[in-house]
Design a protein around this motif. Sequence first.
Motif, PDB file in Angstrom:
ATOM      1  N   GLY A 262       0.803  -1.227   0.000  1.00  0.00           N
ATOM      2  CA  GLY A 262       0.000   0.000   0.000  1.00  0.00           C
ATOM      3  C   GLY A 262       0.829   1.267   0.000  1.00  0.00           C
ATOM      4  O   GLY A 262       0.288   2.359  -0.131  1.00  0.00           O
ATOM      5  N   PHE A 263       2.149   1.155   0.143  1.00  0.00           N
ATOM      6  CA  PHE A 263       2.972   2.368   0.194  1.00  0.00           C
ATOM      7  C   PHE A 263       3.547   2.741  -1.169  1.00  0.00           C
ATOM      8  O   PHE A 263       4.305   3.694  -1.271  1.00  0.00           O
ATOM      9  CB  PHE A 263       4.105   2.203   1.216  1.00  0.00           C
ATOM     10  N   ASP A 264       3.237   1.963  -2.191  1.00  0.00           N
ATOM     11  CA  ASP A 264       3.691   2.309  -3.535  1.00  0.00           C
ATOM     12  C   ASP A 264       2.609   1.810  -4.494  1.00  0.00           C
ATOM     13  O   ASP A 264       2.165   0.663  -4.381  1.00  0.00           O
ATOM     14  CB  ASP A 264       5.034   1.629  -3.829  1.00  0.00           C
ATOM     15  N   ARG A 265       2.215   2.665  -5.422  1.00  0.00           N
ATOM     16  CA  ARG A 265       1.076   2.304  -6.289  1.00  0.00           C
ATOM     17  C   ARG A 265       1.381   1.091  -7.171  1.00  0.00           C
ATOM     18  O   ARG A 265       0.477   0.458  -7.704  1.00  0.00           O
ATOM     19  CB  ARG A 265       0.644   3.501  -7.131  1.00  0.00           C
ATOM     20  N   ARG A 266       2.669   0.739  -7.334  1.00  0.00           N
ATOM     21  CA  ARG A 266       2.992  -0.400  -8.211  1.00  0.00           C
ATOM     22  C   ARG A 266       2.887  -1.742  -7.485  1.00  0.00           C
ATOM     23  O   ARG A 266       2.931  -2.789  -8.102  1.00  0.00           O
ATOM     24  CB  ARG A 266       4.396  -0.239  -8.787  1.00  0.00           C
ATOM     25  N   PHE A 267       2.771  -1.726  -6.163  1.00  0.00           N
ATOM     26  CA  PHE A 267       2.600  -3.000  -5.428  1.00  0.00           C
ATOM     27  C   PHE A 267       1.106  -3.173  -5.130  1.00  0.00           C
ATOM     28  O   PHE A 267       0.330  -2.242  -5.254  1.00  0.00           O
ATOM     29  CB  PHE A 267       3.312  -3.003  -4.069  1.00  0.00           C
ATOM     30  N   ALA A 268       0.780  -4.376  -4.664  1.00  0.00           N
ATOM     31  CA  ALA A 268      -0.612  -4.618  -4.263  1.00  0.00           C
ATOM     32  C   ALA A 268      -0.991  -3.653  -3.143  1.00  0.00           C
ATOM     33  O   ALA A 268      -0.133  -3.206  -2.382  1.00  0.00           O
ATOM     34  CB  ALA A 268      -0.737  -6.049  -3.771  1.00  0.00           C
ATOM     35  N   GLN A 269      -2.276  -3.350  -3.041  1.00  0.00           N
ATOM     36  CA  GLN A 269      -2.768  -2.555  -1.902  1.00  0.00           C
ATOM     37  C   GLN A 269      -2.798  -3.451  -0.671  1.00  0.00           C
ATOM     38  O   GLN A 269      -2.796  -4.675  -0.802  1.00  0.00           O
ATOM     39  CB  GLN A 269      -4.173  -2.074  -2.189  1.00  0.00           C
ATOM     40  N   ASN A 270      -2.848  -2.851   0.514  1.00  0.00           N
ATOM     41  CA  ASN A 270      -2.963  -3.710   1.692  1.00  0.00           C
ATOM     42  C   ASN A 270      -4.415  -4.193   1.829  1.00  0.00           C
ATOM     43  O   ASN A 270      -5.321  -3.668   1.168  1.00  0.00           O
ATOM     44  CB  ASN A 270      -2.446  -3.008   2.962  1.00  0.00           C
ATOM     45  N   SER A 271      -4.610  -5.188   2.693  1.00  0.00           N
ATOM     46  CA  SER A 271      -5.946  -5.794   2.807  1.00  0.00           C
ATOM     47  C   SER A 271      -6.912  -4.886   3.566  1.00  0.00           C
ATOM     48  O   SER A 271      -8.124  -5.109   3.518  1.00  0.00           O
ATOM     49  CB  SER A 271      -5.855  -7.146   3.501  1.00  0.00           C
ATOM     50  N   VAL A 272      -6.381  -3.889   4.264  1.00  0.00           N
ATOM     51  CA  VAL A 272      -7.267  -2.964   4.998  1.00  0.00           C
ATOM     52  C   VAL A 272      -8.088  -2.182   3.980  1.00  0.00           C
ATOM     53  O   VAL A 272      -9.329  -2.166   4.051  1.00  0.00           O
ATOM     54  CB  VAL A 272      -6.450  -1.962   5.854  1.00  0.00           C
ATOM     55  N   VAL A 273      -7.411  -1.559   3.026  1.00  0.00           N
ATOM     56  CA  VAL A 273      -8.165  -0.738   2.076  1.00  0.00           C
ATOM     57  C   VAL A 273      -8.985  -1.597   1.114  1.00  0.00           C
ATOM     58  O   VAL A 273      -9.887  -1.105   0.458  1.00  0.00           O
ATOM     59  CB  VAL A 273      -7.262   0.257   1.303  1.00  0.00           C
ATOM     60  N   GLN A 274      -8.685  -2.882   1.074  1.00  0.00           N
ATOM     61  CA  GLN A 274      -9.478  -3.766   0.214  1.00  0.00           C
ATOM     62  C   GLN A 274     -10.698  -4.336   0.927  1.00  0.00           C
ATOM     63  O   GLN A 274     -11.431  -5.123   0.358  1.00  0.00           O
ATOM     64  CB  GLN A 274      -8.605  -4.904  -0.307  1.00  0.00           C
ATOM     65  N   GLY A 275     -10.876  -3.982   2.193  1.00  0.00           N
ATOM     66  CA  GLY A 275     -12.147  -4.310   2.840  1.00  0.00           C
ATOM     67  C   GLY A 275     -12.123  -5.404   3.889  1.00  0.00           C
ATOM     68  O   GLY A 275     -13.178  -5.757   4.416  1.00  0.00           O
ATOM     69  N   ALA A 276     -10.957  -5.977   4.231  1.00  0.00           N
ATOM     70  CA  ALA A 276     -10.943  -6.991   5.300  1.00  0.00           C
ATOM     71  C   ALA A 276     -11.296  -6.327   6.633  1.00  0.00           C
ATOM     72  O   ALA A 276     -11.035  -5.139   6.827  1.00  0.00           O
ATOM     73  CB  ALA A 276      -9.567  -7.633   5.383  1.00  0.00           C
ATOM     74  N   ASP A 277     -11.883  -7.081   7.544  1.00  0.00           N
ATOM     75  CA  ASP A 277     -12.313  -6.481   8.824  1.00  0.00           C
ATOM     76  C   ASP A 277     -11.159  -6.331   9.794  1.00  0.00           C
ATOM     77  O   ASP A 277     -11.064  -5.333  10.492  1.00  0.00           O
ATOM     78  CB  ASP A 277     -13.412  -7.350   9.447  1.00  0.00           C
ATOM     79  N   ILE A 278     -10.291  -7.353   9.871  1.00  0.00           N
ATOM     80  CA  ILE A 278      -9.086  -7.242  10.707  1.00  0.00           C
ATOM     81  C   ILE A 278      -7.902  -7.675   9.847  1.00  0.00           C
ATOM     82  O   ILE A 278      -7.972  -8.680   9.126  1.00  0.00           O
ATOM     83  CB  ILE A 278      -9.157  -8.149  11.953  1.00  0.00           C
ATOM     84  N   VAL A 279      -6.832  -6.909   9.940  1.00  0.00           N
ATOM     85  CA  VAL A 279      -5.613  -7.241   9.183  1.00  0.00           C
ATOM     86  C   VAL A 279      -4.433  -7.190  10.156  1.00  0.00           C
ATOM     87  O   VAL A 279      -4.281  -6.211  10.906  1.00  0.00           O
ATOM     88  CB  VAL A 279      -5.389  -6.230   8.036  1.00  0.00           C
ATOM     89  N   ILE A 280      -3.640  -8.247  10.134  1.00  0.00           N
ATOM     90  CA  ILE A 280      -2.494  -8.311  11.049  1.00  0.00           C
ATOM     91  C   ILE A 280      -1.213  -8.306  10.217  1.00  0.00           C
ATOM     92  O   ILE A 280      -1.082  -9.096   9.279  1.00  0.00           O
ATOM     93  CB  ILE A 280      -2.556  -9.599  11.903  1.00  0.00           C
ATOM     94  N   GLN A 281      -0.306  -7.415  10.557  1.00  0.00           N
ATOM     95  CA  GLN A 281       0.954  -7.294   9.791  1.00  0.00           C
ATOM     96  C   GLN A 281       2.151  -7.359  10.729  1.00  0.00           C
ATOM     97  O   GLN A 281       2.166  -6.687  11.759  1.00  0.00           O
ATOM     98  CB  GLN A 281       1.013  -5.937   9.071  1.00  0.00           C
TER      99      GLN A 281
END
Length: 483
Positions: A193-212
């Motif tokens: 999620g910190f660079d537009r060329r990589f995948a977005q993180n799962s938070v902005v994709q709608g998961a309810d809880i994301v652990i990193q």
Amino acid sequence: MAKLYNQLTEYSKSDMYPLHMPGHKRRLMGEMPKEFYQADITEINGFDNLHEPEEIFVELQEKVAKLCGAKKSYFLVNGSTCGVLAAISACLPKGGHLLMARNAHKSAYHAAYLRELKVTYLWPEFIPEYPIYEAITPMQVEKALEKDSTIQAVFLVSPTYEGRIADIRAIADCVHKHDRLLIVDEAHGAHLGFDRRFAQNSVVQGADIVIQSTHKTLPAPTQTAILHVNGDRVPIDLLERFLHIYQTSSPSYLLLSGIENAYDLVEKEGAQLFERFYQNWIELLHQLEACRVLRFLPRKDDRNHDIGKLIMDTGKTMRSGQWLFELLLEKYHLQLEMAAGSYCLAMFTIGDTEEGYERLAKALLEIDEMLLAEQKTGIRANLSASLDAEFQNTPRDREDDENALFKAWDCPKVEIPLEKAEGRVAGEFINLYPPGFPILVPGEQISATDLEQLQKNLADGLHVQGIVKKQANYFVKVVSEKI
Ligand SMILES: Cc1ncc(COP(=O)(O)O)c(C=O)c1O
């Protein structure tokens, strides 16, 4: 930013006398650097309390939540392990029903055990031609939720240990359509999620809880992690209760300021750091295109593979992944993340220098030449075929007793020679470590294929947790009674 760290260093220079823990009193360091102990304090005046944040931790956690697109974020000092335990415990009642990817980390199994959950597994498919699990698909989740309306939450891993990324947006839509909760173990995706060329993180994709795990792919100290909450479905009170239970009551301020420092760096220098990371990664993949027998993941234009996770596959050569791992270690002084049957894994992050990429590329090109020559001689020509077969046979379609885990782990057990284990019920987890997800879960019957795979893993010198070696013989704990 680095507010907590500055506050700690200022405090370490003050004349405040510590009539409190820790026992080193910011004075007795042994041979450790003095800065390490001087800034190591506990919840004293002016330093807030992670378990009941009112001041600096509110500010820091809000800042990270904003940076990552979350409603709320929690700093963790017991790794993603405690985040996974707390998330599963909060999202399901005791005895609840969890739909879980079978390639989940052991912490998810431990949560299922502690909360006596009924678990239905989603078995990931293999990537065509590679012995690597693919991420779980939206279709698999949809089918499982359609089939069983008693499932209460879904737990997935993305990116996987090997770097495969799931379509979390589509999965979240599907899970929410069924009015269920989605937990994503993104332990390997704190950089997303910190660079537009990589995948977005799962938070902005709608998961309810994301652990990193901030310590895995961001420049933060070992043990540090983050739990993000998204939307309004998560029972926050329960989540905080379980975070209290699973996290230490004495969180290290050094570790906490290490989390702060990693995000500070991303905020201030992220653009350059991620640009350099991306360019070095692309250049590495480009150089490796010249290899003729070694194969790599990601393949060209593969958008479902995480940046920084390089799979080096020896499946078309006469050598094993462990052989390549050891050669890179001993001859080239390159320490990889892991090795399995016919592949090994190297990890890159924004912390790498050009030297790391260059040395690995040079070594692999040289090894590829050698393997090509070896292949022409035809020595040990059957090895690659048998390694491929090992993975194709992994028992992905096994029908499990869904309640067996917590019953079997507590059952009386006997230790028997591994070669006599076929048909017996596993009494312990048997994991290849790394990556740490189980080949066998307590309660599962040990098949002939399992046995063959375990014996092959041990012969290849891989670390198999749950198997005991006594002199030259291997033993395994199985359930001694019918459960
Ligand atoms: C997929 C996955 N989830 C969770 C964890 C646990 O993370 P931590 O080491 O931060 O506790 C790991 C650790 O390797 C992992 O690979």
